[in-house]
Every structure is written in structure tokens, then in C-alpha cells.
Design an enzyme around this catalytic site. Structure first.
Site, PDB file in Angstrom:
ATOM      1  N   SER A 163       7.162  22.275   8.034  1.00 18.26           N
ATOM      2  CA  SER A 163       7.633  23.597   7.621  1.00 18.26           C
ATOM      3  C   SER A 163       6.432  24.536   7.525  1.00 18.26           C
ATOM      4  O   SER A 163       5.714  24.710   8.505  1.00 18.26           O
ATOM      5  CB  SER A 163       8.402  23.504   6.299  1.00 18.26           C
ATOM      6  OG  SER A 163       8.995  24.747   5.979  1.00 18.26           O
ATOM      7  N   THR A 164       6.180  25.113   6.350  1.00 16.70           N
ATOM      8  CA  THR A 164       5.097  26.082   6.192  1.00 16.70           C
ATOM      9  C   THR A 164       3.762  25.492   6.633  1.00 16.70           C
ATOM     10  O   THR A 164       3.347  24.451   6.156  1.00 16.70           O
ATOM     11  CB  THR A 164       4.981  26.530   4.724  1.00 16.70           C
ATOM     12  OG1 THR A 164       6.280  26.857   4.233  1.00 16.70           O
ATOM     13  CG2 THR A 164       4.054  27.717   4.589  1.00 16.70           C
ATOM     14  N   HIS A 189      10.782  24.108  10.650  1.00 18.53           N
ATOM     15  CA  HIS A 189      11.586  25.192  10.097  1.00 18.53           C
ATOM     16  C   HIS A 189      11.147  26.507  10.734  1.00 18.53           C
ATOM     17  O   HIS A 189      10.021  26.971  10.537  1.00 18.53           O
ATOM     18  CB  HIS A 189      11.400  25.283   8.580  1.00 18.53           C
ATOM     19  CG  HIS A 189      11.899  24.082   7.845  1.00 18.53           C
ATOM     20  ND1 HIS A 189      11.496  23.767   6.565  1.00 18.53           N
ATOM     21  CD2 HIS A 189      12.773  23.096   8.201  1.00 18.53           C
ATOM     22  CE1 HIS A 189      12.104  22.658   6.170  1.00 18.53           C
ATOM     23  NE2 HIS A 189      12.878  22.229   7.149  1.00 18.53           N
ATOM     24  N   MET A 282       6.744  23.519   2.483  1.00 18.02           N
ATOM     25  CA  MET A 282       7.242  23.790   1.136  1.00 18.02           C
ATOM     26  C   MET A 282       8.562  23.055   0.928  1.00 18.02           C
ATOM     27  O   MET A 282       9.373  22.952   1.839  1.00 18.02           O
ATOM     28  CB  MET A 282       7.461  25.297   0.971  1.00 18.02           C
ATOM     29  CG  MET A 282       7.725  25.748  -0.442  1.00 18.02           C
ATOM     30  SD  MET A 282       6.180  25.835  -1.372  1.00 18.02           S
ATOM     31  CE  MET A 282       6.745  26.661  -2.861  1.00 18.02           C
ATOM     32  N   ASP A 285      12.391  18.813   2.151  1.00 16.77           N
ATOM     33  CA  ASP A 285      13.129  18.406   3.338  1.00 16.77           C
ATOM     34  C   ASP A 285      12.324  17.355   4.104  1.00 16.77           C
ATOM     35  O   ASP A 285      11.138  17.519   4.347  1.00 16.77           O
ATOM     36  CB  ASP A 285      13.390  19.622   4.241  1.00 16.77           C
ATOM     37  CG  ASP A 285      14.278  19.291   5.424  1.00 16.77           C
ATOM     38  OD1 ASP A 285      15.093  18.350   5.314  1.00 16.77           O
ATOM     39  OD2 ASP A 285      14.156  19.968   6.476  1.00 16.77           O
TER      40      ASP A 285
END
Length: 349
Positions: A163-164, A189, A282, A285
């Protein structure tokens, strides 16, 4: 202590919308709103913001040039405000290479409905940026020659979630894998419209072929498949083969595509023939899915805290007992190669 936020955008309307979102959010403090890079330079010095939202397309000095100077002079967490066009997507991904933490598409101001969702999105990105590690830009990756794996066949799968901070992390891992690496499936993401461009950029700097998943493809060695921004990516067994499936279902752990959905599908279809990798991001998930993979006998890798932009997702997996190995980012690809060679030789660990 409140997160000090500085807005830089040439649109007065966008500055107003973002300003209202920040002012109405507990724990955030709007310290300025600049219409261009020149005004922003003074505000950065005076207000010392914790997070900056930065428009890519600005007159005089564009957002990318400002970001490049900022990351050299005063590295600061930046969330880019991006225009959803092919050119805008490419510039957005370039901003992540230059050190921006994350991005959000510019909202359609004419559509009042949905602004609450946008507010939730921008607030979440700002909060993530406030706790993220900021680093100066690294040189653009170029295709490197990696020694071929001593494996054959199509039964192994590499599954990666992020993600991030994940765009650069995924690039680092993939560029370290050889052209005959097992079929690789990736969930990052990212909103719709950006994953096509991201796949093309990865394809240009990796020995593996990288493409956006379309659904229905047979998984092939030497190819990496990226989940599109608005669909869950799944792997299904089809006779002796594995095939991709795109799922338009609801969000899972707040995301679509979801890493947990991908990991659970490869666990069901391939079990111990999978190598799971959870990178920076973050939230949580992928943590449950990675843990389930490990319990099924699959070796699993988590990126370590020191090299994560945000340690949330790997940390959650490690706390659940889902990590076989915890490695710095630069060591993940070599460790993957070593593990795959051991698996081919019949050794699990």
C-alpha cells in the site's frame, strides 16, 4: 499535537475544498494555502508543515520540480493531488519516485455528492503521510541482469501485497527478480486509472514482463500481473494450470483491490507452492492472508520496519505470526530467489 498541513494548488476552489476538509478534521491544523511554488516556498520556511498537499499541474514551477527541490532542501511528507489522465498518472508515479508519500485524484468539484468520501480519503492519506518515513529520491531503476533461477515448471507462484510506499517497494523487488521467475501476482492499493501506467513503468525496468491483469489469463513464468485499481485479483486452479480472475465484489478490509483477497485465493489454489510477500503500507490488509499462507506451509516475507515508508501492514502480519522472514527491502528479491531454489530442491525452509 495537531498535524500541520500546507496546501499548494493553483485552483482557488481546490484550496477552499481541501482547506475546509482540514479545518473540520480534529487533530489537523491548516497552516497555509499557497497558489504557486513561489508563495509556497515562504510558507514552508515559516510554518514548518508536517504534511504538504501538492498539485502536480501548476504555472511557473510545476509540482514535480517543486517536489524535487523540497526533498533536497527540506524533506517533508507530501500527498500529491493528481489529475486522472494518462499524462497525469505518469507524472503522479514520477512524484512517488521523487519521494512523495502518496496521492489522491483531484476531486470533481461539480459533483457535491461523494465529497464526504473524498474527505475521508484525503484525511486518511494525510494521517498516513504524517507518520511515514520520508526519503530523498533514488535513481530511476534500470533493467538489471539477474542470474536465472534454477527452477522449472509453472507450479510456483509469488504473491505480493503493498500500500503506502508500495510503488517503489514493488519496483525494487521485481527489478531484482530474473526473467524466469515464477508467475507473480501483485495487489497494490491504487485507484482506477493508474494501474495501467504503473504496470507499464514496471515493465520498463524489470527483466520480468509486467502487465495489468485482465482476467482469464493463464499464469506464466516470467510474467507479473498487477491488480487493476477497481477489481480484486484472484488466482484459481484450472486443471493443471492457474488462471486469473477479477472480482467486482465489495471492499475487503477497506480496500478494492484487497491484498487479503489475493493471498486467500493463492492459498486455496496453490497452498505451499506460494511465496507470500507483504510490503510497506498503512493498516492491516494482507496480514490475515499472509498468516493463512504461512499456516498452509508457504514461506512468507515481510518488509522490515527500517525500510518501510509505513510499517502498518507488515507489522500487523508479524504480530499475528505470519512472517517466516523479516527482511530489509533490498534483501527481499535475493532472499526470494534463494528460497525458490530451496523449494525446487525439496527443502521448505
Amino acid at each position: 499535537m495537531a498535524i500541520k498541513v500546507l496546501i499548494i494548488d493553483d485552483s482557488a476552489l481546490i484550496r477552499q475544498v481541501l482547506g475546509e476538509i482540514i479545518r473540520q478534521t480534529p487533530g489537523m491544523d491548516l497552516v497555509g494555502a499557497a497558489p504557486d511554488a513561489f508563495a509556497a516556498k515562504k510558507m514552508v520556511i515559516e510554518s514548518q508543515p508536517d504534511v504538504i498537499t501538492l498539485d502536480i499541474e501548476m504555472p511557473k514551477v510545476d509540482g514535480l520540480r517543486f517536489l524535487e527541490v523540497l526533498m533536497t532542501a527540506r524533506p517533508t511528507p507530501v500527498v500529491m493531488i493528481s489529475t486522472l489522465t494518462e499524462e497525469g498518472a505518469d507524472a503522479t508515479l514520477r512524484s512517488l519516485e521523487l519521494g512523495a508519500i502518496d496521492f489522491v485524484p483531484k476531486p470533481k468539484i461539480s459533483v457535491v455528492q461523494g465529497m464526504a468520501d473524498y474527505a475521508e480519503l484525503i484525511v486518511g492519506k494525510i494521517r498516513a503521510a504524517a507518520v511515514a518515513k520520508v526519503s530523498r529520491p533514488r535513481p530511476t531503476a534500470k533493467p538489471s541482469q539477474v542470474k536465472a533461477l534454477s527452477i522449472s515448471g509453472t507450479e510456483k507462484i509469488i504473491a505480493i501485497g503493498a500500500s503506502t510506499g508500495g510503488t517503489e517497494a514493488i519496483k525494487t523487488v521485481l527489478s531484482g527478480l530474473p526473467s524466469n521467475a515464477p508467475a507473480t501476482v501483485i495487489t497494490q492499493h491504487m485507484p482506477p486509472g493508474y494501474t495501467t501506467t504503473f504496470a507499464k513503468r514496471l515493465d520498463s525496468c524489470c527483466q520480468m514482463q509486467v502487465k495489468e491483469a485482465k482476467g482469464g489469463e493463464r499464469l506464466l513464468p516470467g510474467v507479473a500481473y498487477l491488480a487493476p485499481g477497481d477489481k480484486h485479483l484472484k488466482v484459481k486452479r484450472s486443471g493443471a494450470d492457474y488462471r486469473l480472475e477479477l472480482d467486482d465484489g465489495a471492499r475487503v478490509t477497506g480496500h478494492k483491490p484487497s491484498v487479503d483477497v489475493l493471498f486467500e485465493s493463492v492459498r486455496e489454489s496453490a497452498g505451499a507452492n506460494v511465496v507470500g510477500v507483504l510490503l510497506t503500507g498503512m493498516g492491516k490488509d494482507g496480514a490475515a492472508g499472509l498468516t493463512a499462507l504461512k499456516q498452509a506451509g508457504a514461506p512468507t516475507f515481510c518488509q522490515d520496519e527500517a525500510t518501510c515508508v509505513v510499517f502498518g501492514m507488515p507489522k500487523a502480519a508479524i504480530e499475528m505470526g505470519g512472517a517466516t522472514f523479516i527482511k530489509p527491502l533490498e534483501e527481499i528479491a535475493p532472499s526470494l530467489i534463494n528460497q525458490l531454489n530451496k523449494m525446487q530442491a525439496g527443502s521448505r525452509l
